[in-house]
Scaffold this motif. Structure first.
Motif, PDB file in Angstrom:
ATOM      1  N   MET A   3      51.496  44.537  35.701  1.00 46.13           N
ATOM      2  CA  MET A   3      49.662  44.757  36.686  1.00 46.13           C
ATOM      3  C   MET A   3      48.863  45.705  36.371  1.00 46.13           C
ATOM      4  O   MET A   3      48.895  47.080  36.363  1.00 46.13           O
ATOM      5  N   SER A   4      47.567  44.807  36.501  1.00 44.45           N
ATOM      6  CA  SER A   4      46.348  46.034  36.598  1.00 44.45           C
ATOM      7  C   SER A   4      46.347  46.857  37.139  1.00 44.45           C
ATOM      8  O   SER A   4      46.323  46.358  38.675  1.00 44.45           O
ATOM      9  N   ALA A   5      45.974  47.604  36.995  1.00 46.96           N
ATOM     10  CA  ALA A   5      45.863  49.095  38.545  1.00 46.96           C
ATOM     11  C   ALA A   5      44.139  48.636  38.887  1.00 46.96           C
ATOM     12  O   ALA A   5      43.310  48.466  37.897  1.00 46.96           O
ATOM     13  N   ILE A   6      44.719  49.164  40.886  1.00 42.66           N
ATOM     14  CA  ILE A   6      42.739  49.389  40.969  1.00 42.66           C
ATOM     15  C   ILE A   6      41.974  50.573  40.983  1.00 42.66           C
ATOM     16  O   ILE A   6      42.952  50.762  41.314  1.00 42.66           O
ATOM     17  N   ALA A   7      40.538  50.163  40.563  1.00 46.20           N
ATOM     18  CA  ALA A   7      39.989  51.814  40.879  1.00 46.20           C
ATOM     19  C   ALA A   7      39.081  51.832  42.044  1.00 46.20           C
ATOM     20  O   ALA A   7      38.560  50.748  41.872  1.00 46.20           O
ATOM     21  N   TYR A   8      38.949  52.764  42.732  1.00 44.03           N
ATOM     22  CA  TYR A   8      38.560  52.897  43.405  1.00 44.03           C
ATOM     23  C   TYR A   8      37.160  53.543  43.136  1.00 44.03           C
ATOM     24  O   TYR A   8      37.222  54.934  43.554  1.00 44.03           O
ATOM     25  N   ARG A   9      35.960  53.361  43.580  1.00 46.72           N
ATOM     26  CA  ARG A   9      35.093  53.676  42.899  1.00 46.72           C
ATOM     27  C   ARG A   9      33.789  53.428  43.991  1.00 46.72           C
ATOM     28  O   ARG A   9      33.586  52.830  45.076  1.00 46.72           O
ATOM     29  N   LEU A  43      44.369  39.803  46.535  1.00 50.49           N
ATOM     30  CA  LEU A  43      44.514  39.116  45.900  1.00 50.49           C
ATOM     31  C   LEU A  43      43.747  39.269  45.067  1.00 50.49           C
ATOM     32  O   LEU A  43      44.324  38.758  43.187  1.00 50.49           O
ATOM     33  N   ILE A  44      43.398  40.576  44.177  1.00 52.08           N
ATOM     34  CA  ILE A  44      43.167  41.256  43.585  1.00 52.08           C
ATOM     35  C   ILE A  44      44.471  41.181  42.397  1.00 52.08           C
ATOM     36  O   ILE A  44      44.693  41.186  41.402  1.00 52.08           O
ATOM     37  N   PRO A  45      44.674  41.953  42.635  1.00 53.32           N
ATOM     38  CA  PRO A  45      46.642  42.108  41.931  1.00 53.32           C
ATOM     39  C   PRO A  45      47.341  40.036  41.172  1.00 53.32           C
ATOM     40  O   PRO A  45      47.915  40.696  40.016  1.00 53.32           O
ATOM     41  N   LEU A  46      46.638  39.478  41.280  1.00 56.15           N
ATOM     42  CA  LEU A  46      46.971  38.073  41.353  1.00 56.15           C
ATOM     43  C   LEU A  46      46.189  36.974  40.320  1.00 56.15           C
ATOM     44  O   LEU A  46      46.908  36.841  39.596  1.00 56.15           O
ATOM     45  N   LEU A  47      45.139  38.285  39.996  1.00 56.80           N
ATOM     46  CA  LEU A  47      44.258  37.734  39.181  1.00 56.80           C
ATOM     47  C   LEU A  47      43.993  38.356  38.508  1.00 56.80           C
ATOM     48  O   LEU A  47      42.987  38.131  37.407  1.00 56.80           O
ATOM     49  N   ALA A  48      43.892  40.041  38.462  1.00 55.85           N
ATOM     50  CA  ALA A  48      43.141  40.847  37.230  1.00 55.85           C
ATOM     51  C   ALA A  48      44.231  41.184  36.049  1.00 55.85           C
ATOM     52  O   ALA A  48      43.416  41.911  35.365  1.00 55.85           O
ATOM     53  N   ASP A  49      44.663  40.235  35.782  1.00 51.04           N
ATOM     54  CA  ASP A  49      45.962  39.805  34.407  1.00 51.04           C
ATOM     55  C   ASP A  49      44.298  39.359  33.623  1.00 51.04           C
ATOM     56  O   ASP A  49      44.905  39.109  32.369  1.00 51.04           O
ATOM     57  N   ARG A  50      44.034  38.604  34.135  1.00 49.03           N
ATOM     58  CA  ARG A  50      42.850  37.736  33.367  1.00 49.03           C
ATOM     59  C   ARG A  50      41.493  37.470  33.853  1.00 49.03           C
ATOM     60  O   ARG A  50      41.165  37.607  32.601  1.00 49.03           O
ATOM     61  N   PHE A  51      41.685  38.910  34.689  1.00 52.73           N
ATOM     62  CA  PHE A  51      39.800  38.729  34.903  1.00 52.73           C
ATOM     63  C   PHE A  51      39.256  39.885  35.395  1.00 52.73           C
ATOM     64  O   PHE A  51      40.011  40.685  35.728  1.00 52.73           O
ATOM     65  N   HIS A  52      38.186  40.286  35.068  1.00 52.96           N
ATOM     66  CA  HIS A  52      37.958  41.754  35.269  1.00 52.96           C
ATOM     67  C   HIS A  52      36.895  41.592  36.575  1.00 52.96           C
ATOM     68  O   HIS A  52      36.247  40.970  37.037  1.00 52.96           O
ATOM     69  N   ILE A  53      38.150  42.322  37.524  1.00 53.81           N
ATOM     70  CA  ILE A  53      36.930  42.305  39.048  1.00 53.81           C
ATOM     71  C   ILE A  53      36.679  42.756  39.005  1.00 53.81           C
ATOM     72  O   ILE A  53      36.668  44.229  39.243  1.00 53.81           O
ATOM     73  N   ASP A  70      47.827  31.106  47.501  1.00 57.96           N
ATOM     74  CA  ASP A  70      47.610  29.742  47.374  1.00 57.96           C
ATOM     75  C   ASP A  70      46.684  29.742  46.299  1.00 57.96           C
ATOM     76  O   ASP A  70      46.126  29.021  45.216  1.00 57.96           O
ATOM     77  N   ILE A  71      45.473  30.285  47.198  1.00 59.43           N
ATOM     78  CA  ILE A  71      44.391  30.376  46.448  1.00 59.43           C
ATOM     79  C   ILE A  71      44.376  31.669  45.010  1.00 59.43           C
ATOM     80  O   ILE A  71      44.061  30.647  44.493  1.00 59.43           O
ATOM     81  N   ALA A  72      44.903  31.847  45.180  1.00 57.51           N
ATOM     82  CA  ALA A  72      44.844  33.088  43.446  1.00 57.51           C
ATOM     83  C   ALA A  72      45.383  31.607  42.466  1.00 57.51           C
ATOM     84  O   ALA A  72      45.358  31.336  41.341  1.00 57.51           O
ATOM     85  N   SER A  73      46.081  31.048  42.818  1.00 52.38           N
ATOM     86  CA  SER A  73      47.129  29.411  42.052  1.00 52.38           C
ATOM     87  C   SER A  73      45.542  28.536  41.829  1.00 52.38           C
ATOM     88  O   SER A  73      45.509  28.354  40.748  1.00 52.38           O
ATOM     89  N   GLU A  74      45.376  28.254  42.557  1.00 51.77           N
ATOM     90  CA  GLU A  74      43.502  27.319  42.715  1.00 51.77           C
ATOM     91  C   GLU A  74      42.628  27.825  41.489  1.00 51.77           C
ATOM     92  O   GLU A  74      42.095  27.818  41.140  1.00 51.77           O
ATOM     93  N   ILE A  75      42.455  29.382  41.837  1.00 51.88           N
ATOM     94  CA  ILE A  75      41.140  29.815  41.916  1.00 51.88           C
ATOM     95  C   ILE A  75      41.941  29.967  39.592  1.00 51.88           C
ATOM     96  O   ILE A  75      41.002  29.677  39.217  1.00 51.88           O
ATOM     97  N   ARG A  76      43.186  30.213  39.329  1.00 50.80           N
ATOM     98  CA  ARG A  76      43.489  30.521  38.016  1.00 50.80           C
ATOM     99  C   ARG A  76      43.370  29.497  37.510  1.00 50.80           C
ATOM    100  O   ARG A  76      42.788  28.923  35.962  1.00 50.80           O
ATOM    101  N   ASP A  77      43.604  27.803  37.917  1.00 52.32           N
ATOM    102  CA  ASP A  77      43.354  26.396  37.979  1.00 52.32           C
ATOM    103  C   ASP A  77      42.094  26.227  37.662  1.00 52.32           C
ATOM    104  O   ASP A  77      42.308  25.083  36.484  1.00 52.32           O
ATOM    105  N   ALA A  93      38.010  45.683  30.731  1.00 46.42           N
ATOM    106  CA  ALA A  93      36.701  44.221  30.748  1.00 46.42           C
ATOM    107  C   ALA A  93      36.520  43.923  28.754  1.00 46.42           C
ATOM    108  O   ALA A  93      37.254  44.446  28.380  1.00 46.42           O
ATOM    109  N   GLY A  94      35.380  43.439  29.293  1.00 48.10           N
ATOM    110  CA  GLY A  94      36.277  42.508  28.092  1.00 48.10           C
ATOM    111  C   GLY A  94      36.644  39.943  29.111  1.00 48.10           C
ATOM    112  O   GLY A  94      36.200  39.726  27.833  1.00 48.10           O
ATOM    113  N   ALA A  95      36.699  40.639  30.028  1.00 43.66           N
ATOM    114  CA  ALA A  95      37.498  39.783  30.247  1.00 43.66           C
ATOM    115  C   ALA A  95      36.564  38.465  32.055  1.00 43.66           C
ATOM    116  O   ALA A  95      36.007  39.546  31.821  1.00 43.66           O
TER     117      ALA A  95
END
Length: 279
Positions: free
Chosen positions: A1-7, A45-55, A269-276, A24-26
């Motif tokens: 799981m990608s860690a979330i940074a707070y900036r 939502l963020i942990p469900l998408l962070a493996d694939r996107f730079h959020i 459900d929303i994460a699944s919709e976004i990934r698809d 970076a680069g995703a």
């Protein structure tokens, strides 16, 4: 799981807090929250998408941990978020818009259509048929900015109204964590927060005035578009979601059996919709 940074970053004298995850680069994904919340609404939502996107998920000026806007207007908020995307290197990105995040994100799109790779609208409206009667007290203030009409809108800033926004239309309110609405109420209690929010209620009429401009952008540029909507939203009605297909025939529209803050009950459900959708 990608860690979330707070900036936190300074954007033209405004302190903007944001969450960042992914590599970076995703493919880039910008998350824009709504009233009365903050980027905290994306905590599931963020942990469900962070493996694939730079959020990146900023707190809009006047919300959460961010400083107040220079002017209490949606144009001013969009100015800051536009500069924010440039500062964090988001030159081309998909954008998730919810509630107030919609007129913010749609302003970015009409200013720089080349930067937008796709739009996900979760109860983020751009059509008059999407506005329910729940807007009537705010409409009254648009038509007559009297002291009485402004004072009447303070009822929108109470803990009871915040909870209503989270719970209305949800089949089992016990599934809603109190963390979200309790934190929202905390931020609404910040010094000066009431003035910002009351001013934004009045300025929301500029968003409705821009609906034809947003719609022309949709027709002209045909962005990849996903509307994923809590069908029981007391403020933004299902016809507002269906209307996107009038201007973007290939738009994908999905309804969920929940209310305004759909992520509180349907994040997976929303994460699944976004990934698809973004596959």
């Amino acid at each position: 799981m990608s860690a979330i940074a707070y900036r936190t970053i300074d954007i033209d004298g405004i302190s903007v807090f944001y969450r960042e995850a992914g590599q970076a680069g995703a493919p880039k994904l910008l998350l824009l929250h709504g009233f009365p919340s903050s980027s905290h609404m994306f905590r599931d939502l963020i942990p469900l998408l962070a493996d694939r996107f730079h959020i990146v998920a900023p707190d809009l000026p006047g919300f959460g941990q961010s400083g107040d806007p220079k002017v209490n207007s949606f144009d001013s908020i969009a100015d800051t978020i536009e500069r924010f995307t440039e500062a964090v290197g988001f030159d081309r990105f998909a954008v998730y818009v919810f509630d107030y995040g919609a007129p913010t994100g749609f302003r970015l799109a009409i200013r720089h259509p080349e930067r937008i790779s796709a739009i996900i609208s979760q109860n983020g409206n751009a059509y008059v048929e999407g506005l329910s009667d729940g807007w009537n007290p705010i409409r009254a203030y648009w038509e007559d900015a009297s002291v009485e009409n402004r004072e009447a809108l303070r009822a929108m800033l109470t803990p009871e109204t915040t909870y209503f926004q989270y719970a209305h239309g949800v089949s089992d309110a016990s599934t809603i964590s109190p963390d979200g609405y309790t934190l929202d109420d905390h931020y609404l209690g910040r010094p000066g927060a009431e003035k910002v929010q009351l001013d934004l209620f009045g300025d929301y009429k500029t968003n409705v005035a821009l609906y034809p401009v947003f719609q022309e952008y949709f027709r002209t540029h045909q962005p990849r578009f996903l509307a994923v909507w809590g069908r029981n939203d007391p403020f933004f009605l299902p016809p507002g979601a269906e209307a996107f297909r009038r201007d973007i025939p290939e738009a994908r529209v999905t309804f969920l059996d929940t209310g305004h803050f759909a992520l509180e009950t349907h994040a997976a459900d929303i994460a699944s919709e976004i990934r698809d959708f973004l596959s």
